[in-house]
Design an enzyme around this catalytic site. Structure first.
Site, PDB file in Angstrom:
ATOM      1  N   ASP A  77      17.027 -11.042  -2.758  1.00  0.00           N
ATOM      2  CA  ASP A  77      18.349 -10.691  -3.283  1.00  0.00           C
ATOM      3  C   ASP A  77      18.821  -9.308  -2.834  1.00  0.00           C
ATOM      4  O   ASP A  77      20.030  -9.053  -2.769  1.00  0.00           O
ATOM      5  CB  ASP A  77      18.366 -10.775  -4.811  1.00  0.00           C
ATOM      6  N   ASP A  88      -8.878  -6.184   5.985  1.00  0.00           N
ATOM      7  CA  ASP A  88      -9.364  -6.862   4.782  1.00  0.00           C
ATOM      8  C   ASP A  88     -10.349  -7.974   5.126  1.00  0.00           C
ATOM      9  O   ASP A  88     -11.325  -8.188   4.405  1.00  0.00           O
ATOM     10  CB  ASP A  88      -8.184  -7.427   3.993  1.00  0.00           C
ATOM     11  N   GLU A 108      -6.410 -13.095   5.098  1.00  0.00           N
ATOM     12  CA  GLU A 108      -7.200 -11.890   5.314  1.00  0.00           C
ATOM     13  C   GLU A 108      -8.488 -11.841   4.503  1.00  0.00           C
ATOM     14  O   GLU A 108      -8.998 -10.765   4.193  1.00  0.00           O
ATOM     15  CB  GLU A 108      -6.339 -10.653   5.027  1.00  0.00           C
ATOM     16  N   ARG A 158       7.013  -6.380   3.050  1.00  0.00           N
ATOM     17  CA  ARG A 158       5.746  -6.924   2.542  1.00  0.00           C
ATOM     18  C   ARG A 158       5.701  -6.706   1.033  1.00  0.00           C
ATOM     19  O   ARG A 158       5.824  -5.589   0.542  1.00  0.00           O
ATOM     20  CB  ARG A 158       4.532  -6.266   3.191  1.00  0.00           C
ATOM     21  N   HIS A 206       0.790  -1.223   0.000  1.00  0.00           N
ATOM     22  CA  HIS A 206       0.000   0.000   0.000  1.00  0.00           C
ATOM     23  C   HIS A 206       0.832   1.287   0.000  1.00  0.00           C
ATOM     24  O   HIS A 206       0.270   2.364  -0.191  1.00  0.00           O
ATOM     25  CB  HIS A 206      -0.947   0.011   1.201  1.00  0.00           C
TER      26      HIS A 206
END
Length: 255
Positions: free
Chosen positions: A87, A178, A152, A73, A48
């Site tokens: 990585d 959510d 969620e 996230r 987000h």
């Protein structure tokens, strides 16, 4: 020389409860500042917040010298995104909207090197392998990678028992906002039906020997979630902390 120890994963395995905060400002300077506040972990939000792979990397670097463990996230659980984020040096990732054991198994494979996974063997040129200066990175990185998945929505809750059986899932994060929206309670995670579902889900995750997680800005909900077994708990969001503190200042001096 092995991969660096994942202190967050080790603490979860030790049964510790870890307090964190969301980073939504998408800025390495503010991330570095939050790193001295004393949180156990800070989550760099790629879902987000306006982050890209470079801004995520810069925030990981900014937190390297802090006591706060960096979690990233992803926007979505795509294999190539998992590979990229690992990585650039993330050792712990959180993947939103996981709805099945099949998805969870694919994420585990994305986090692991062959022969048990599909992570590309390019650590000689990556930040994760310190650009070729960790010769044993490829054989030790899997053990230091921590995979957290978000459940969620109704599909995820229905599949929770199966997800919990997937080897390689270190934690399951229950997403109240959510989940409430999908259950017809948009903006009302405190609805009694939602509260019952959230705490029962947390207890189920804990009973399966997996670390439960949650983000809660409500003290009562945070306490009840921890009582139910939540072990990695976000108690704030940098953007909201900034806005709310600023509103308080305006109210104080303009009233």
């Amino acid at each position: 020389m092995p991969a660096p120890k994942n202190t967050f994963k080790a603490a979860l395995l030790n049964g510790d409860t870890l307090i964190g905060c969301w980073l939504s400002l998408a800025n390495s300077h503010s991330a570095e500042a939050l790193g001295v506040a004393g949180f156990d972990w800070l989550l760099i939000d790629g879902e987000h917040a306006p982050n890209d792979i470079r801004s995520m990397r810069d925030q990981i670097i900014a937190l390297d010298s802090s006591p706060s463990h960096a979690i990233v996230r992803l926007p979505i659980g795509e294999t190539y995104m998992v590979k990229q984020v690992l990585d650039i040096g993330a050792q712990t990732i959180l993947v939103p909207m996981v709805e099945s054991a099949e998805e969870a198994r694919a994420l585990v494979k994305a986090c692991r090197y062959p022969p048990t996974g599909v992570r590309g063997v390019g650590y000689a040129v990556t930040r994760a392998g310190k650009f070729g200066t960790i010769p044993d990175y490829g054989t030790t990185a899997d053990d230091q990678t921590c995979l957290l998945v978000q459940v969620e929505n109704r599909k995820g809750i229905d599949a929770l028992d199966d997800i919990l059986k997937v080897d390689g899932i270190d934690g399951v994060f229950v997403g109240p906002a959510d989940l409430a929206a999908d259950m017809g309670h948009m903006g009302d995670a405190m609805h009694p039906d939602m509260q019952h579902l959230i705490y029962n889900s947390i207890a189920k995750i804990a009973a399966a020997g997996v670390a439960p997680g949650i983000l809660s800005l409500n003290d009562e909900m945070t306490t009840k979630a921890m009582d139910a077994g939540a072990r990695f708990v976000a108690v704030g969001v940098d953007m909201l902390t900034l806005v709310n503190a600023s509103k308080d200042l305006v109210k104080k001096w303009k009233s």
